[in-house]
Design a protein around this motif. Structure first.
Motif, PDB file in Angstrom:
ATOM      1  N   ASN A 122      58.812  73.023  66.060  1.00 46.88           N
ATOM      2  CA  ASN A 122      59.820  73.681  65.323  1.00 46.88           C
ATOM      3  C   ASN A 122      60.590  72.844  64.672  1.00 46.88           C
ATOM      4  N   GLU A 123      61.068  71.860  65.230  1.00 42.99           N
ATOM      5  CA  GLU A 123      61.724  70.684  64.826  1.00 42.99           C
ATOM      6  C   GLU A 123      61.126  69.965  63.615  1.00 42.99           C
ATOM      7  N   ARG A 124      59.444  69.632  63.533  1.00 42.66           N
ATOM      8  CA  ARG A 124      58.840  69.332  62.662  1.00 42.66           C
ATOM      9  C   ARG A 124      58.781  70.156  61.461  1.00 42.66           C
ATOM     10  N   ARG A 125      58.729  71.392  61.703  1.00 38.50           N
ATOM     11  CA  ARG A 125      58.723  72.411  60.482  1.00 38.50           C
ATOM     12  C   ARG A 125      59.997  72.120  59.928  1.00 38.50           C
ATOM     13  N   LEU A 126      60.895  72.368  60.588  1.00 42.56           N
ATOM     14  CA  LEU A 126      62.386  72.168  59.945  1.00 42.56           C
ATOM     15  C   LEU A 126      62.753  70.809  59.315  1.00 42.56           C
ATOM     16  N   ARG A 127      62.005  69.794  59.738  1.00 44.11           N
ATOM     17  CA  ARG A 127      62.153  68.701  58.990  1.00 44.11           C
ATOM     18  C   ARG A 127      61.358  68.344  57.821  1.00 44.11           C
ATOM     19  N   GLU A 128      60.227  69.052  57.795  1.00 43.44           N
ATOM     20  CA  GLU A 128      59.403  69.076  56.681  1.00 43.44           C
ATOM     21  C   GLU A 128      59.917  69.828  55.573  1.00 43.44           C
ATOM     22  N   LYS A 129      60.668  70.942  55.848  1.00 42.58           N
ATOM     23  CA  LYS A 129      61.422  71.913  55.215  1.00 42.58           C
ATOM     24  C   LYS A 129      62.541  71.162  54.271  1.00 42.58           C
ATOM     25  N   LYS A 130      63.153  70.334  55.227  1.00 38.06           N
ATOM     26  CA  LYS A 130      64.298  69.493  54.427  1.00 38.06           C
ATOM     27  C   LYS A 130      63.925  68.536  53.573  1.00 38.06           C
ATOM     28  N   GLN A 131      62.794  67.998  53.866  1.00 37.15           N
ATOM     29  CA  GLN A 131      62.198  67.013  52.956  1.00 37.15           C
ATOM     30  C   GLN A 131      62.011  67.465  51.645  1.00 37.15           C
ATOM     31  N   ARG A 132      61.031  68.808  51.724  1.00 37.00           N
ATOM     32  CA  ARG A 132      60.670  69.079  50.509  1.00 37.00           C
ATOM     33  C   ARG A 132      61.924  69.702  49.641  1.00 37.00           C
ATOM     34  N   SER A 133      62.780  70.221  50.453  1.00 34.35           N
ATOM     35  CA  SER A 133      64.224  70.721  49.604  1.00 34.35           C
ATOM     36  C   SER A 133      64.969  69.400  48.908  1.00 34.35           C
ATOM     37  N   ASP A 134      64.896  68.336  49.649  1.00 35.45           N
ATOM     38  CA  ASP A 134      65.424  67.062  49.021  1.00 35.45           C
ATOM     39  C   ASP A 134      64.736  66.771  47.771  1.00 35.45           C
ATOM     40  N   THR A 135      63.267  66.649  47.786  1.00 34.49           N
ATOM     41  CA  THR A 135      62.393  66.588  46.883  1.00 34.49           C
ATOM     42  C   THR A 135      62.656  67.362  45.756  1.00 34.49           C
ATOM     43  N   LYS A 136      62.834  68.509  45.890  1.00 36.19           N
ATOM     44  CA  LYS A 136      62.957  69.484  44.742  1.00 36.19           C
ATOM     45  C   LYS A 136      64.351  69.279  44.189  1.00 36.19           C
ATOM     46  N   ARG A 137      65.423  69.054  45.048  1.00 33.90           N
ATOM     47  CA  ARG A 137      66.808  68.994  44.533  1.00 33.90           C
ATOM     48  C   ARG A 137      66.784  67.642  43.668  1.00 33.90           C
ATOM     49  N   GLY A 138      66.236  66.676  44.197  1.00 32.04           N
ATOM     50  CA  GLY A 138      65.960  65.357  43.376  1.00 32.04           C
ATOM     51  C   GLY A 138      65.560  65.578  41.839  1.00 32.04           C
ATOM     52  N   ARG A 139      64.693  66.668  41.764  1.00 36.97           N
ATOM     53  CA  ARG A 139      63.858  66.794  40.251  1.00 36.97           C
ATOM     54  C   ARG A 139      64.947  67.518  39.206  1.00 36.97           C
ATOM     55  N   SER A 140      65.898  68.441  40.049  1.00 34.52           N
ATOM     56  CA  SER A 140      66.696  69.117  39.054  1.00 34.52           C
ATOM     57  C   SER A 140      67.874  68.082  38.357  1.00 34.52           C
ATOM     58  N   PRO A 141      68.254  68.480  37.136  1.00 33.21           N
ATOM     59  CA  PRO A 141      69.203  67.519  36.135  1.00 33.21           C
ATOM     60  C   PRO A 141      70.635  67.466  36.994  1.00 33.21           C
ATOM     61  N   LYS A 142      71.194  66.523  37.135  1.00 27.68           N
ATOM     62  CA  LYS A 142      72.482  66.487  38.000  1.00 27.68           C
ATOM     63  C   LYS A 142      73.460  66.777  36.866  1.00 27.68           C
ATOM     64  N   ASN A 143      74.442  66.333  36.710  1.00 24.40           N
ATOM     65  CA  ASN A 143      75.537  66.509  35.544  1.00 24.40           C
ATOM     66  C   ASN A 143      75.021  65.636  34.570  1.00 24.40           C
ATOM     67  N   TRP A 144      74.643  66.140  33.477  1.00 22.34           N
ATOM     68  CA  TRP A 144      74.012  65.114  32.222  1.00 22.34           C
ATOM     69  C   TRP A 144      75.226  65.212  31.273  1.00 22.34           C
ATOM     70  N   ASP A 145      76.237  65.010  31.579  1.00 23.47           N
ATOM     71  CA  ASP A 145      77.368  64.955  30.684  1.00 23.47           C
ATOM     72  C   ASP A 145      77.267  64.069  29.810  1.00 23.47           C
TER      73      ASP A 145
END
Length: 145
Positions: A122-145
């Motif tokens: 269960n811990e490994r599943r949650l850790r992999e989910k968090k890594q995937r989430s971070d990877t996807k969050r890193g792809r989205s544009p931050k504030n491009w002002d």
């Protein structure tokens, strides 16, 4: 009954008793030209499940319970008309009846024993989910002002 292939085994050493099978023949519907209008190729096979002595009592009780919606007065009926020859339809009906009885007399499945998911998995599943989430969050544009 000459030419029929051997006894149709339900399970183990128990087979369909030829003396207890009631055959009825009629004309098949559907395509076939003149042949279909002159020969009785459709087969109806009846087996008196309630009165049979061929099945062990436990099997009979189990089958009567499981096939209750399909029985008419304790008799199970199987129709076969998919082949153009009566002999092949007879074979088909007998095999289908044997399969139906084998399924109906089968012992119930063993009850499932609930198991716990190990904490590490269960811990490994949650850790992999968090890594995937971070990877996807890193792809989205931050504030491009």
């Amino acid at each position: 009954m000459d030419g029929m292939s051997g006894p149709h085994v339900i399970r183990g050493s128990v087979s369909l008793p030829e003396a207890e099978l009631v055959w009825r023949f009629s004309r098949s519907s559907g395509p076939g030209g003149q042949h279909v209008n002159t020969t009785d190729t459709a087969v109806e096979l009846r087996f008196d499940l309630a009165r049979t002595e061929a099945l062990p009592e436990v099997w009979k009780r189990r089958a009567l319970e499981r096939l209750a919606g399909r029985l008419t007065g304790g008799v199970v009926t199987v129709r076969a008309s998919e082949h153009r020859s009566q002999w092949r339809n007879r074979e088909s009906a007998a095999v289908r009846l044997a399969a139906l009885l084998a399924e109906a007399t089968a012992p119930p499945p063993r009850p499932r024993r609930p198991t716990r998911i190990p904490r590490g998995i269960n811990e490994r599943r949650l850790r992999e989910k968090k890594q995937r989430s971070d990877t996807k969050r890193g792809r989205s544009p931050k504030n491009w002002d």
